[in-house]
Design a protein around this motif. Structure first.
Motif, PDB file in Angstrom:
ATOM      1  N   GLU A 143      51.541  23.193  53.160  1.00  0.00           N
ATOM      2  CA  GLU A 143      50.991  22.291  54.567  1.00  0.00           C
ATOM      3  C   GLU A 143      51.592  23.326  55.391  1.00  0.00           C
ATOM      4  OE1 GLU A 143      52.295  18.071  56.366  1.00  0.00           O
ATOM      5  OE2 GLU A 143      52.245  18.408  54.662  1.00  0.00           O
ATOM      6  N   LEU A 144      50.845  23.570  56.764  1.00  0.00           N
ATOM      7  CA  LEU A 144      51.601  23.612  57.845  1.00  0.00           C
ATOM      8  C   LEU A 144      51.262  23.144  58.581  1.00  0.00           C
ATOM      9  CD1 LEU A 144      48.985  26.632  58.388  1.00  0.00           C
ATOM     10  CD2 LEU A 144      50.437  26.930  57.594  1.00  0.00           C
ATOM     11  N   VAL A 145      52.807  23.598  59.651  1.00  0.00           N
ATOM     12  CA  VAL A 145      52.662  21.830  61.174  1.00  0.00           C
ATOM     13  C   VAL A 145      53.642  22.798  61.543  1.00  0.00           C
ATOM     14  CG1 VAL A 145      54.529  20.521  59.288  1.00  0.00           C
ATOM     15  CG2 VAL A 145      55.681  22.051  59.961  1.00  0.00           C
ATOM     16  N   ASN A 146      53.293  23.138  63.253  1.00  0.00           N
ATOM     17  CA  ASN A 146      53.256  23.768  63.889  1.00  0.00           C
ATOM     18  C   ASN A 146      52.544  24.285  63.894  1.00  0.00           C
ATOM     19  OD1 ASN A 146      55.730  21.554  65.021  1.00  0.00           O
ATOM     20  ND2 ASN A 146      57.239  23.079  63.931  1.00  0.00           N
ATOM     21  N   HIS A 147      51.501  24.288  63.911  1.00  0.00           N
ATOM     22  CA  HIS A 147      50.756  25.218  64.100  1.00  0.00           C
ATOM     23  C   HIS A 147      49.283  25.618  65.221  1.00  0.00           C
ATOM     24  CE1 HIS A 147      48.036  21.685  63.457  1.00  0.00           C
ATOM     25  NE2 HIS A 147      48.588  21.447  62.063  1.00  0.00           N
ATOM     26  N   GLY A 148      49.647  24.765  65.822  1.00  0.00           N
ATOM     27  CA  GLY A 148      49.392  24.122  67.474  1.00  0.00           C
ATOM     28  C   GLY A 148      47.818  23.827  67.455  1.00  0.00           C
ATOM     29  N   ILE A 149      46.957  23.294  66.154  1.00  0.00           N
ATOM     30  CA  ILE A 149      45.750  22.497  66.420  1.00  0.00           C
ATOM     31  C   ILE A 149      45.837  21.373  66.704  1.00  0.00           C
ATOM     32  CG2 ILE A 149      43.449  22.415  65.089  1.00  0.00           C
ATOM     33  CD1 ILE A 149      44.383  24.712  63.348  1.00  0.00           C
ATOM     34  N   SER A 150      45.408  20.609  67.756  1.00  0.00           N
ATOM     35  CA  SER A 150      45.427  19.606  67.754  1.00  0.00           C
ATOM     36  C   SER A 150      44.756  18.676  67.179  1.00  0.00           C
ATOM     37  CB  SER A 150      44.443  19.449  69.541  1.00  0.00           C
ATOM     38  OG  SER A 150      43.370  18.947  68.912  1.00  0.00           O
ATOM     39  N   HIS A 151      45.408  16.894  66.898  1.00  0.00           N
ATOM     40  CA  HIS A 151      44.861  15.911  65.415  1.00  0.00           C
ATOM     41  C   HIS A 151      42.982  16.131  66.133  1.00  0.00           C
ATOM     42  CE1 HIS A 151      48.641  15.690  63.737  1.00  0.00           C
ATOM     43  NE2 HIS A 151      49.396  15.165  65.565  1.00  0.00           N
ATOM     44  N   GLU A 152      42.920  16.105  67.518  1.00  0.00           N
ATOM     45  CA  GLU A 152      41.636  15.435  67.855  1.00  0.00           C
ATOM     46  C   GLU A 152      40.459  16.576  67.274  1.00  0.00           C
ATOM     47  OE1 GLU A 152      43.424  15.392  69.656  1.00  0.00           O
ATOM     48  OE2 GLU A 152      43.934  13.811  70.637  1.00  0.00           O
ATOM     49  N   LEU A 153      40.718  17.791  66.953  1.00  0.00           N
ATOM     50  CA  LEU A 153      40.547  19.173  66.084  1.00  0.00           C
ATOM     51  C   LEU A 153      40.189  18.693  64.704  1.00  0.00           C
ATOM     52  CD1 LEU A 153      37.967  20.909  66.032  1.00  0.00           C
ATOM     53  CD2 LEU A 153      40.272  22.869  66.722  1.00  0.00           C
ATOM     54  N   LEU A 154      41.091  18.123  64.333  1.00  0.00           N
ATOM     55  CA  LEU A 154      41.692  18.504  62.387  1.00  0.00           C
ATOM     56  C   LEU A 154      40.995  16.976  62.414  1.00  0.00           C
ATOM     57  CD1 LEU A 154      45.485  19.257  62.277  1.00  0.00           C
ATOM     58  CD2 LEU A 154      43.501  20.809  61.649  1.00  0.00           C
ATOM     59  N   ASP A 155      40.405  15.853  62.860  1.00  0.00           N
ATOM     60  CA  ASP A 155      40.427  14.490  62.813  1.00  0.00           C
ATOM     61  C   ASP A 155      38.456  15.171  63.096  1.00  0.00           C
ATOM     62  OD1 ASP A 155      42.549  13.332  62.324  1.00  0.00           O
ATOM     63  OD2 ASP A 155      42.080  11.953  64.316  1.00  0.00           O
ATOM     64  N   LYS A 156      37.783  15.911  64.033  1.00  0.00           N
ATOM     65  CA  LYS A 156      36.798  16.660  63.518  1.00  0.00           C
ATOM     66  C   LYS A 156      36.245  17.140  62.890  1.00  0.00           C
ATOM     67  CE  LYS A 156      33.037  18.497  66.548  1.00  0.00           C
ATOM     68  NZ  LYS A 156      32.801  19.202  68.306  1.00  0.00           N
ATOM     69  N   VAL A 157      36.871  18.229  62.142  1.00  0.00           N
ATOM     70  CA  VAL A 157      36.803  18.544  61.089  1.00  0.00           C
ATOM     71  C   VAL A 157      36.462  18.428  59.955  1.00  0.00           C
ATOM     72  CG1 VAL A 157      37.542  21.168  59.723  1.00  0.00           C
ATOM     73  CG2 VAL A 157      37.999  21.276  61.959  1.00  0.00           C
ATOM     74  N   ASP A 158      37.838  17.492  59.875  1.00  0.00           N
ATOM     75  CA  ASP A 158      37.638  16.540  58.288  1.00  0.00           C
ATOM     76  C   ASP A 158      36.209  15.403  57.864  1.00  0.00           C
ATOM     77  OD1 ASP A 158      39.391  14.938  56.456  1.00  0.00           O
ATOM     78  OD2 ASP A 158      39.213  13.539  57.393  1.00  0.00           O
ATOM     79  N   LYS A 159      35.916  15.004  59.770  1.00  0.00           N
ATOM     80  CA  LYS A 159      34.732  13.964  59.149  1.00  0.00           C
ATOM     81  C   LYS A 159      33.458  15.160  58.438  1.00  0.00           C
ATOM     82  CE  LYS A 159      32.107  11.378  61.949  1.00  0.00           C
ATOM     83  NZ  LYS A 159      31.041  11.362  61.354  1.00  0.00           N
ATOM     84  N   MET A 160      33.110  16.275  59.754  1.00  0.00           N
ATOM     85  CA  MET A 160      32.399  16.673  59.599  1.00  0.00           C
ATOM     86  C   MET A 160      32.354  17.603  57.746  1.00  0.00           C
ATOM     87  SD  MET A 160      32.277  19.068  62.560  1.00  0.00           S
ATOM     88  CE  MET A 160      30.774  20.489  62.261  1.00  0.00           C
ATOM     89  N   THR A 161      33.795  16.951  56.597  1.00  0.00           N
ATOM     90  CA  THR A 161      33.631  18.410  55.792  1.00  0.00           C
ATOM     91  C   THR A 161      33.140  17.003  54.722  1.00  0.00           C
ATOM     92  OG1 THR A 161      35.706  19.639  56.217  1.00  0.00           O
ATOM     93  CG2 THR A 161      35.382  18.834  54.177  1.00  0.00           C
ATOM     94  N   LYS A 162      33.642  15.493  55.631  1.00  0.00           N
ATOM     95  CA  LYS A 162      33.464  14.963  54.835  1.00  0.00           C
ATOM     96  C   LYS A 162      31.689  14.356  54.748  1.00  0.00           C
ATOM     97  CE  LYS A 162      37.961  12.879  54.360  1.00  0.00           C
ATOM     98  NZ  LYS A 162      38.688  11.567  54.972  1.00  0.00           N
ATOM     99  N   ASP A 163      31.306  14.589  55.734  1.00  0.00           N
ATOM    100  CA  ASP A 163      29.975  14.084  55.972  1.00  0.00           C
ATOM    101  C   ASP A 163      28.654  15.268  55.181  1.00  0.00           C
ATOM    102  OD1 ASP A 163      30.201  12.199  57.556  1.00  0.00           O
ATOM    103  OD2 ASP A 163      29.848  13.188  59.201  1.00  0.00           O
ATOM    104  N   HIS A 164      29.471  16.696  55.847  1.00  0.00           N
ATOM    105  CA  HIS A 164      28.736  18.031  55.106  1.00  0.00           C
ATOM    106  C   HIS A 164      28.751  17.482  52.857  1.00  0.00           C
ATOM    107  CE1 HIS A 164      27.046  21.814  53.429  1.00  0.00           C
ATOM    108  NE2 HIS A 164      28.122  21.611  52.716  1.00  0.00           N
ATOM    109  N   TYR A 165      30.006  17.184  52.805  1.00  0.00           N
ATOM    110  CA  TYR A 165      30.325  16.993  51.308  1.00  0.00           C
ATOM    111  C   TYR A 165      29.069  16.042  50.286  1.00  0.00           C
ATOM    112  CZ  TYR A 165      32.291  15.744  46.414  1.00  0.00           C
ATOM    113  OH  TYR A 165      32.913  15.713  45.182  1.00  0.00           O
ATOM    114  N   LYS A 166      29.068  14.731  51.535  1.00  0.00           N
ATOM    115  CA  LYS A 166      28.473  13.802  51.458  1.00  0.00           C
ATOM    116  C   LYS A 166      27.455  13.712  51.079  1.00  0.00           C
ATOM    117  CE  LYS A 166      27.013   8.672  52.517  1.00  0.00           C
ATOM    118  NZ  LYS A 166      27.252   7.823  54.078  1.00  0.00           N
ATOM    119  N   LYS A 167      26.728  14.892  51.918  1.00  0.00           N
ATOM    120  CA  LYS A 167      25.143  15.328  51.919  1.00  0.00           C
ATOM    121  C   LYS A 167      24.631  15.732  50.808  1.00  0.00           C
ATOM    122  CE  LYS A 167      24.020  15.275  57.091  1.00  0.00           C
ATOM    123  NZ  LYS A 167      24.290  15.430  58.186  1.00  0.00           N
TER     124      LYS A 167
END
Length: 86
Positions: free
Chosen positions: A35-59
């Motif tokens: 697990e990486l901490v203090n990487h500087g990536i916003s929570h909003e971007l991480l949430d968006k990538v998580d959602k996109m990944t799950k949507d892609h996997y589902k499709k």
């Protein structure tokens, strides 16, 4: 039990770089992940990538299911024709 690998990215730029790199190496070789901490990536971007990944996997899973159903249907039809011809 060993602690879950946690890598502080802020320590890559400074006196603790060598130790941090050793932690990354150990995590890769002995755990396969970390697990990486203090990487500087916003929570909003991480949430968006998580959602996109799950949507892609589902499709992808839906497409694989459709292909499996079509293949099984074809096998069923082929089996019926084969029995009819024999």
């Amino acid at each position: 039990m060993a602690n879950f690998p946690l890598i502080n990215m802020e320590k890559l730029n400074g006196a603790e770089r060598g130790v941090t790199m050793d932690k990354i190496k150990d995590a890769c070789e002995n755990w396969g992940f970390f697990e990486l901490v203090n990487h500087g990536i916003s929570h909003e971007l991480l949430d968006k990538v998580d959602k996109m990944t799950k949507d892609h996997y589902k499709k992808c899973m839906e497409q694989r299911f459709k292909e499996m159903v079509a293949a099984k249907a074809s096998e069923g039809v082929y089996g019926q024709v084969k029995r009819y011809l024999n």
